[in-house]
Motif scaffolding. Structure first.
Motif, PDB file in Angstrom:
ATOM      1  N   GLN A 260       0.821  -1.193   0.000  1.00  0.00           N
ATOM      2  CA  GLN A 260       0.000   0.000   0.000  1.00  0.00           C
ATOM      3  C   GLN A 260       0.861   1.251   0.000  1.00  0.00           C
ATOM      4  O   GLN A 260       1.919   1.291   0.638  1.00  0.00           O
ATOM      5  N   VAL A 261       0.367   2.282  -0.704  1.00  0.00           N
ATOM      6  CA  VAL A 261       0.929   3.615  -0.545  1.00  0.00           C
ATOM      7  C   VAL A 261       0.404   4.142   0.776  1.00  0.00           C
ATOM      8  O   VAL A 261      -0.804   4.120   1.033  1.00  0.00           O
ATOM      9  N   ASN A 262       1.317   4.585   1.646  1.00  0.00           N
ATOM     10  CA  ASN A 262       0.998   4.825   3.052  1.00  0.00           C
ATOM     11  C   ASN A 262       1.605   6.152   3.470  1.00  0.00           C
ATOM     12  O   ASN A 262       2.611   6.604   2.908  1.00  0.00           O
ATOM     13  N   ASN A 263       1.020   6.788   4.476  1.00  0.00           N
ATOM     14  CA  ASN A 263       1.562   8.060   4.969  1.00  0.00           C
ATOM     15  C   ASN A 263       1.952   8.012   6.439  1.00  0.00           C
ATOM     16  O   ASN A 263       2.095   9.040   7.082  1.00  0.00           O
ATOM     17  N   LEU A 264       2.150   6.789   6.989  1.00  0.00           N
ATOM     18  CA  LEU A 264       2.424   6.668   8.423  1.00  0.00           C
ATOM     19  C   LEU A 264       3.881   6.935   8.781  1.00  0.00           C
ATOM     20  O   LEU A 264       4.173   7.445   9.853  1.00  0.00           O
ATOM     21  N   GLN A 265       4.812   6.572   7.912  1.00  0.00           N
ATOM     22  CA  GLN A 265       6.228   6.716   8.273  1.00  0.00           C
ATOM     23  C   GLN A 265       7.082   6.905   7.028  1.00  0.00           C
ATOM     24  O   GLN A 265       7.958   6.091   6.743  1.00  0.00           O
ATOM     25  N   PRO A 266       6.876   7.979   6.274  1.00  0.00           N
ATOM     26  CA  PRO A 266       7.732   8.198   5.098  1.00  0.00           C
ATOM     27  C   PRO A 266       9.134   8.599   5.516  1.00  0.00           C
ATOM     28  O   PRO A 266       9.335   9.183   6.587  1.00  0.00           O
TER      29      PRO A 266
ATOM     30  N   HIS B  68       4.893   6.899   1.193  1.00  0.00           N
ATOM     31  CA  HIS B  68       5.893   5.873   0.926  1.00  0.00           C
ATOM     32  C   HIS B  68       5.170   4.566   0.640  1.00  0.00           C
ATOM     33  O   HIS B  68       3.923   4.520   0.661  1.00  0.00           O
ATOM     34  N   LEU B  69       5.928   3.510   0.404  1.00  0.00           N
ATOM     35  CA  LEU B  69       5.354   2.188   0.146  1.00  0.00           C
ATOM     36  C   LEU B  69       5.529   1.323   1.385  1.00  0.00           C
ATOM     37  O   LEU B  69       6.627   1.228   1.936  1.00  0.00           O
ATOM     38  N   ARG B  70       4.431   0.683   1.837  1.00  0.00           N
ATOM     39  CA  ARG B  70       4.492  -0.215   3.001  1.00  0.00           C
ATOM     40  C   ARG B  70       3.931  -1.579   2.620  1.00  0.00           C
ATOM     41  O   ARG B  70       2.906  -1.677   1.944  1.00  0.00           O
ATOM     42  N   ILE B  71       4.625  -2.638   3.094  1.00  0.00           N
ATOM     43  CA  ILE B  71       4.149  -4.011   2.927  1.00  0.00           C
ATOM     44  C   ILE B  71       3.933  -4.607   4.314  1.00  0.00           C
ATOM     45  O   ILE B  71       4.868  -4.675   5.121  1.00  0.00           O
ATOM     46  N   ALA B  72       2.699  -5.000   4.588  1.00  0.00           N
ATOM     47  CA  ALA B  72       2.359  -5.650   5.854  1.00  0.00           C
ATOM     48  C   ALA B  72       1.678  -6.982   5.539  1.00  0.00           C
ATOM     49  O   ALA B  72       1.540  -7.390   4.381  1.00  0.00           O
ATOM     50  N   ARG B  73       1.231  -7.664   6.561  1.00  0.00           N
ATOM     51  CA  ARG B  73       0.665  -9.008   6.400  1.00  0.00           C
ATOM     52  C   ARG B  73      -0.688  -8.961   5.694  1.00  0.00           C
ATOM     53  O   ARG B  73      -1.507  -8.073   5.941  1.00  0.00           O
ATOM     54  N   ASP B  74      -0.910  -9.912   4.817  1.00  0.00           N
ATOM     55  CA  ASP B  74      -2.232 -10.149   4.235  1.00  0.00           C
ATOM     56  C   ASP B  74      -2.759 -11.440   4.852  1.00  0.00           C
ATOM     57  O   ASP B  74      -2.360 -12.540   4.457  1.00  0.00           O
ATOM     58  N   PRO B  75      -3.649 -11.349   5.846  1.00  0.00           N
ATOM     59  CA  PRO B  75      -4.103 -12.575   6.542  1.00  0.00           C
ATOM     60  C   PRO B  75      -4.912 -13.505   5.644  1.00  0.00           C
ATOM     61  O   PRO B  75      -5.109 -14.668   5.991  1.00  0.00           O
TER      62      PRO B  75
ATOM     63  N   TRP C   1       5.250 -13.819   6.009  1.00  0.00           N
ATOM     64  CA  TRP C   1       5.437 -14.454   7.322  1.00  0.00           C
ATOM     65  C   TRP C   1       5.427 -13.386   8.412  1.00  0.00           C
ATOM     66  O   TRP C   1       6.105 -13.507   9.430  1.00  0.00           O
ATOM     67  N   HIS C   2       4.689 -12.325   8.214  1.00  0.00           N
ATOM     68  CA  HIS C   2       4.673 -11.230   9.187  1.00  0.00           C
ATOM     69  C   HIS C   2       4.098 -11.694  10.522  1.00  0.00           C
ATOM     70  O   HIS C   2       3.167 -12.496  10.577  1.00  0.00           O
ATOM     71  N   LEU C   3       4.672 -11.149  11.596  1.00  0.00           N
ATOM     72  CA  LEU C   3       4.030 -11.244  12.918  1.00  0.00           C
ATOM     73  C   LEU C   3       3.450  -9.861  13.201  1.00  0.00           C
ATOM     74  O   LEU C   3       2.345  -9.546  12.822  1.00  0.00           O
ATOM     75  N   SER C   4       4.218  -9.006  13.825  1.00  0.00           N
ATOM     76  CA  SER C   4       3.773  -7.622  13.992  1.00  0.00           C
ATOM     77  C   SER C   4       4.651  -6.679  13.182  1.00  0.00           C
ATOM     78  O   SER C   4       4.585  -5.470  13.350  1.00  0.00           O
ATOM     79  N   ASP C   5       5.491  -7.228  12.300  1.00  0.00           N
ATOM     80  CA  ASP C   5       6.432  -6.398  11.567  1.00  0.00           C
ATOM     81  C   ASP C   5       5.827  -5.902  10.254  1.00  0.00           C
ATOM     82  O   ASP C   5       4.839  -6.438   9.754  1.00  0.00           O
ATOM     83  N   HIS C   6       6.454  -4.874   9.705  1.00  0.00           N
ATOM     84  CA  HIS C   6       6.104  -4.365   8.387  1.00  0.00           C
ATOM     85  C   HIS C   6       7.354  -3.761   7.771  1.00  0.00           C
ATOM     86  O   HIS C   6       8.323  -3.438   8.469  1.00  0.00           O
ATOM     87  N   GLY C   7       7.340  -3.606   6.442  1.00  0.00           N
ATOM     88  CA  GLY C   7       8.475  -3.026   5.731  1.00  0.00           C
ATOM     89  C   GLY C   7       8.080  -1.738   5.039  1.00  0.00           C
ATOM     90  O   GLY C   7       7.025  -1.651   4.405  1.00  0.00           O
ATOM     91  N   ASP C   8       8.918  -0.699   5.175  1.00  0.00           N
ATOM     92  CA  ASP C   8       8.681   0.599   4.543  1.00  0.00           C
ATOM     93  C   ASP C   8       9.782   0.875   3.528  1.00  0.00           C
ATOM     94  O   ASP C   8      10.976   0.641   3.810  1.00  0.00           O
ATOM     95  N   PHE C   9       9.382   1.417   2.346  1.00  0.00           N
ATOM     96  CA  PHE C   9      10.318   1.668   1.257  1.00  0.00           C
ATOM     97  C   PHE C   9      10.007   3.044   0.672  1.00  0.00           C
ATOM     98  O   PHE C   9       8.834   3.397   0.464  1.00  0.00           O
ATOM     99  N   ASP C  10      11.057   3.812   0.409  1.00  0.00           N
ATOM    100  CA  ASP C  10      10.827   5.189  -0.034  1.00  0.00           C
ATOM    101  C   ASP C  10      12.043   5.681  -0.811  1.00  0.00           C
ATOM    102  O   ASP C  10      13.121   5.086  -0.764  1.00  0.00           O
ATOM    103  N   ASN C  11      11.819   6.801  -1.542  1.00  0.00           N
ATOM    104  CA  ASN C  11      12.893   7.539  -2.209  1.00  0.00           C
ATOM    105  C   ASN C  11      13.746   6.631  -3.105  1.00  0.00           C
ATOM    106  O   ASN C  11      14.968   6.572  -2.985  1.00  0.00           O
ATOM    107  N   ILE C  12      13.072   5.917  -4.016  1.00  0.00           N
ATOM    108  CA  ILE C  12      13.780   5.049  -4.959  1.00  0.00           C
ATOM    109  C   ILE C  12      14.414   5.918  -6.048  1.00  0.00           C
ATOM    110  O   ILE C  12      13.747   6.753  -6.660  1.00  0.00           O
ATOM    111  N   SER C  13      15.705   5.728  -6.272  1.00  0.00           N
ATOM    112  CA  SER C  13      16.417   6.451  -7.328  1.00  0.00           C
ATOM    113  C   SER C  13      17.047   5.432  -8.268  1.00  0.00           C
ATOM    114  O   SER C  13      17.779   4.533  -7.832  1.00  0.00           O
ATOM    115  N   ILE C  14      16.728   5.550  -9.562  1.00  0.00           N
ATOM    116  CA  ILE C  14      17.293   4.657 -10.577  1.00  0.00           C
ATOM    117  C   ILE C  14      18.026   5.534 -11.583  1.00  0.00           C
ATOM    118  O   ILE C  14      17.412   6.352 -12.270  1.00  0.00           O
TER     119      ILE C  14
END
Length: 880
Positions: free
Chosen positions: A110-116, A122-129, A262-275
């Motif tokens: 998801q595009v998310n605004n919690l922790q850019p 930014h982009l966040r990936i969390a668990r899909d139950p 395999w998420h428990l309570s973790d999530h991954g945040d990704f931002d500012n991609i430069s190519i």
């Protein structure tokens, strides 16, 4: 008014107080909600549960497992992707946004605004139950189509909240070449970073050995260098991997960011991609100038074949550079000792019937030979006087022999053994050397390092009998030896023999800056039960230990003061000189310098000792008083005092039970007693006799009661604040410690003792001993007071409106007792009855003298059937 008078119907009384307790908890609002969340998280699968199912090593992505779209058009590679609204992104599912496609999930990423990292989104990936664990979920960028065969640099910000959950994969593919992999990086769930590489059998993921930082954005940079035929990966600016060979893909045409769900309570945040097409400065160097670190004494070069900078401290550029190297020392016989008192060689180790060996081994090296080698692991730069630096060090070689045989008793017969000391087969961690430059050719240093010795005993009358005692293998903790005092060093020595191992650094040599004259002094290191004095063998400095017989414990190091030598300086002061190069080391720590004891200084002009005291024994006569303290007091160091006086037995605090009888007041987390002989200095010993469950490993351990401190009976208060409560009730509480406290306990009243090892269901012996007694002699202790604590949260019985002694079960009355104390009611039980939790100092907390919602919650949990929730803490004071 008593509890019974408030409501004559006992069941109504119970219901009313339970309702009151519920209202009290509800009124706590957020705190109780927080506790509920904590309990819910405790019920969720833990990292350990996940570890039982999830493979530890990630699998490489393969196109057949994750089909990639192949574009028919040609698009330019974007410069940046920040997931901002100005780029066309909006909050929500990534699918179809600006050419991105979701992978494996209809909710993630998801595009998310919690922790850019920067900006607003930014982009966040969390668990899909709704998806199974192990399913790849996330997003892939647009297919940019065939690109020029050229170098590319990709950098982005990555923040993963916690280890123990999912793997997060970032990969680049060449879709025009059949969807083959160009590069791949995995942030592994166990905390390390893996990178795809090919060692000849096809692409695999390899562990870089570098851990990623949880919960913090760090920059990941991937430099795909076609010219050099490799890919380099940087994390937080540091190179963590260079590929052995390229992967099949030669282009970056599509970017993939997914997790394995395999998420428990973790999530991954990704931002500012430069190519970026081409290699950036972050990818390495192309000239020596780019490697200049601005330090004057380093040779800065660029390896054009790899693009790596090299910054090497150069002895040729600056004479103040001390390269990494090894320092050698020679040890004079008798200057080094090891005391087995604290960790004896056990019985039967030398053969059936051999007694424990707890003596002292006096050691030295072969005359004129190097017997000690310490390695400096990093180079040091000290350009000018006044500068300081440090380096990690470790003991790399030790080869000492006993100066005299040691005696081992076997079946009552003395046997003699020679001893050789070498390093243990168990490695130790590095120590530290800190250097100061005080003049052009040197200065002083201090150091500390770990020693884990291996002892080889050879029986003199039967050399075929060889016994090896490796302290590391036998579980004896490594000892840390620290310099006794600042030791001298020089860059260039003019007085040392050829056995100088290092370059530009010679420890133990002192130079007079005014005359350039040099001499040698010992480099001494000491630790508990250990002394090691080594150094270069040359003319010793004209200084040494001076014992002063008129002052029982005086020992000072005197130096030459022309026209007098150091010895003449000592004699002029009325002392006895112990020789050039000697010192005032106190190996056994009894307050008397070694040279003072071995030379019987204490007997000169005094009638205290007919023989010298033992420098290897803090208490020569075994009376429990240090030799130095005895000498100052004027008592005999060599003869113990007369037998000690007997102590009275500690008395238990008594409390009524439901049958109206007075019984010992057992408590969950306290021991309660009083007593002591008026006017006598006594210590109180507590023995852990029988602890429940896994805590039983500590059975037999002894601890001592510390000086008591006043605590408030007010529920929310801990320490008593004099004057703050207007005459509030208080109680006195102590903690347990490792050594005895001698004082007059008779006027303290009831003392309540707390410690993480005082447990529900435990049995304890409490005893007094007089100050003039031998703490090692069991016969000198009073008879024990035996205290047996009740089960977890069994605090009270409600009878006749009063909270009486525990009754052997945890029921509603225990919850009522805790609730009454939590509310601060006047007829509530004493705080020590219901104080169950506090500050966590290890696996078990030590109670804190406060009654909080945490205490209330554990009683409710125990009422529901939960047991004691804490495991055993570490063995106290080095015991067991």
């Amino acid at each position: 008014m008593t509890l019974a008078n408030r409501n004559p119907d006992p069941m109504k009384n119970v219901r009313a107080i339970l309702l009151s307790a519920c209202r009290t908890i509800t009124a706590l609002g957020v705190l109780v909600a927080t506790l509920a969340v904590t309990h819910a998280e405790a019920d969720a699968p833990s990292a350990e549960t996940s570890a039982q199912k999830k493979p530890q090593l990630p699998a490489l992505f393969r196109p057949t497992e994750l089909p990639l779209t192949k574009s028919s058009g040609t698009h330019s590679t974007p410069g940046t992707i920040d997931f901002e609204s100005t780029e066309g992104f909006s909050i929500g599912w990534i699918d179809t946004q600006v050419g991105w496609t979701a992978v494996g999930s209809v909710t993630q990423a998801q595009v998310n605004n919690l922790q850019p990292s920067a900006g607003l989104q930014h982009l966040r990936i969390a668990r899909d139950p709704s998806q199974a664990q192990g399913t790849s979920i996330g997003g892939r960028g647009p297919d940019w189509g065939p690109s020029a065969v050229d170098d590319t640099t990709v950098s982005l910000k990555v923040s993963i909240s916690a280890p123990g959950g999912a793997d997060y994969f970032l990969a680049a593919f060449s879709t025009s070449e059949g969807g083959v992999l160009t590069w791949e990086v995995d942030f592994n769930w166990m905390g390390n970073i893996f990178v795809a590489d090919d060692f000849g059998a096809g692409p695999v993921l390899v562990d870089t050995g570098v851990g990623w930082v949880p919960g913090s954005y760090k920059t990941l940079t991937i430099c795909d260098d076609l010219a050099r035929g490799t890919t380099k990966v940087f994390y937080d600016g540091a190179l963590i991997h260079r590929q052995a060979a390229r992967l099949p893909g030669t282009r970056l045409e599509q970017l993939l960011i997914v997790s394995d769900n395999w998420h428990l309570s973790d999530h991954g945040d990704f931002d500012n991609i430069s190519i970026v097409t081409g290699l950036t400065d972050a990818c390495g160097c192309s000239s020596d100038a780019e490697c200049d670190d601005a330090l004057p004494c380093t040779l800065d070069t660029c390896d054009l074949a790899t693009g790596d900078c090299s910054n090497v401290l150069s002895f040729d550029l600056c004479g103040g550079v001390i390269p990494a190297g090894i320092d050698c020392g020679s040890t004079a016989c008798g200057t080094t000792r090891y005391n087995f008192c604290d960790h004896p060689v056990p019985a039967d180790f030398f053969g059936a019937g051999s007694s424990p060996f707890d003596g002292v081994v006096t050691l030295g090296g072969a005359v004129g030979q190097v017997d000690t080698q310490i390695q400096r692991l990093e180079p040091i730069l000290l350009s000018a006087p006044g500068e300081q630096a440090s380096t990690p060090i470790e003991l790399v070689d030790l080869n000492l022999i006993s100066c005299a045989p040691v005696v081992v008793v076997i079946n009552g017969v003395d046997t003699q053994w020679d001893v050789v000391v070498t390093p243990s087969t168990v490695p130790t961690s590095p120590g530290t050397m800190s250097l100061s430059k005080t003049h052009a050719n040197g200065g002083v240093f201090t150091s500390a390092f770990s020693v884990q010795p291996l002892f080889t005993f050879t029986r003199i009358d039967d050399p075929s009998q060889v016994i090896v005692f490796d302290t590391g293998v036998e579980g004896v903790a490594a000892s840390t030896l620290k310099t006794i005092a600042e030791a001298p060093w020089v860059h260039t020595a003019t007085v040392t023999p050829p056995a100088v191992c290092g370059v530009n650094f010679v420890p133990g040599v002192e130079e007079d800056p005014a005359t350039s004259a040099q001499c040698c002094g010992p480099v001494g290191h000491a630790g508990l039960g250990h002394l090691h004095v080594t150094g270069p063998a040359c003319n010793p400095c004209t200084r040494g230990a001076c014992c002063d017989p008129s002052s029982p414990t005086a020992c000072s190091v005197v130096v030459e003061a022309l026209p007098q030598t150091a010895e003449e300086v000592c004699l002029a002061a009325g002392g006895q000189y112990k020789g050039d190069g000697t010192n005032c080391d106190d190996f056994d720590g009894d307050g008397l310098a070694d040279w003072f004891e071995t030379s019987d200084c204490c007997a000169v002009g005094r009638d205290v000792c007919s023989t010298g005291s033992d420098p290897n024994n803090v208490d020569t006569d075994g009376d429990g008083v240090l030799d130095g303290a005895e000498l100052v007091a004027g008592t005999d160091i060599c003869q113990p005092p007369p037998p000690c006086l007997a102590s009275s037995v500690p008395q238990a605090e008594l409390i009524l039970n439901a049958q109206g009888a007075w019984v010992t007041s057992g408590k969950n987390r306290f021991l309660s007693m009083w007593g002591g002989d008026a006017g006598s200095q006594q210590a109180v010993r507590v023995t852990l006799v029988d602890l429940p469950g896994a805590h039983a490993a500590l059975n037999g351990t002894t601890l001592w009661v510390d000086v008591p401190v006043a605590y408030s009976e007010l529920s929310a208060r801990g320490f008593d604040t004099p004057g703050a409560g207007g005459g509030e009730r208080t109680f006195r509480s102590s903690v347990l410690r490792c050594d005895p406290v001698f004082r007059d306990w008779s006027s303290d009243g009831v003392i309540h003792v707390r410690d993480e090892r005082i447990l529900p269901g435990g049995t304890y012996d409490v005893q007094f001993i007089q100050v003039d007694c031998d703490v090692k002699a069991e016969a000198d202790y009073s008879l024990p007071l035996v205290i047996v604590n009740p089960q977890w949260c069994d605090a009270a019985t409600l009878s006749g409106g009063a909270y009486l002694a525990p009754d052997g079960v945890v029921n509603v009355f225990d919850t009522l007792a805790m609730t009454a104390k939590f509310r601060g009611e006047a007829d509530a039980p004493a705080k020590v009855r219901v104080d169950l939790l506090g500050v966590t100092t290890g696996p078990s907390p030590i109670v804190d003298g406060k009654i909080t919602v945490s205490d209330l919650v554990v009683v409710l949990e125990a009422f529901s059937g939960s047991g004691y929730p804490f495991g055993p803490g570490p063995a106290p004071c080095g015991a067991r």
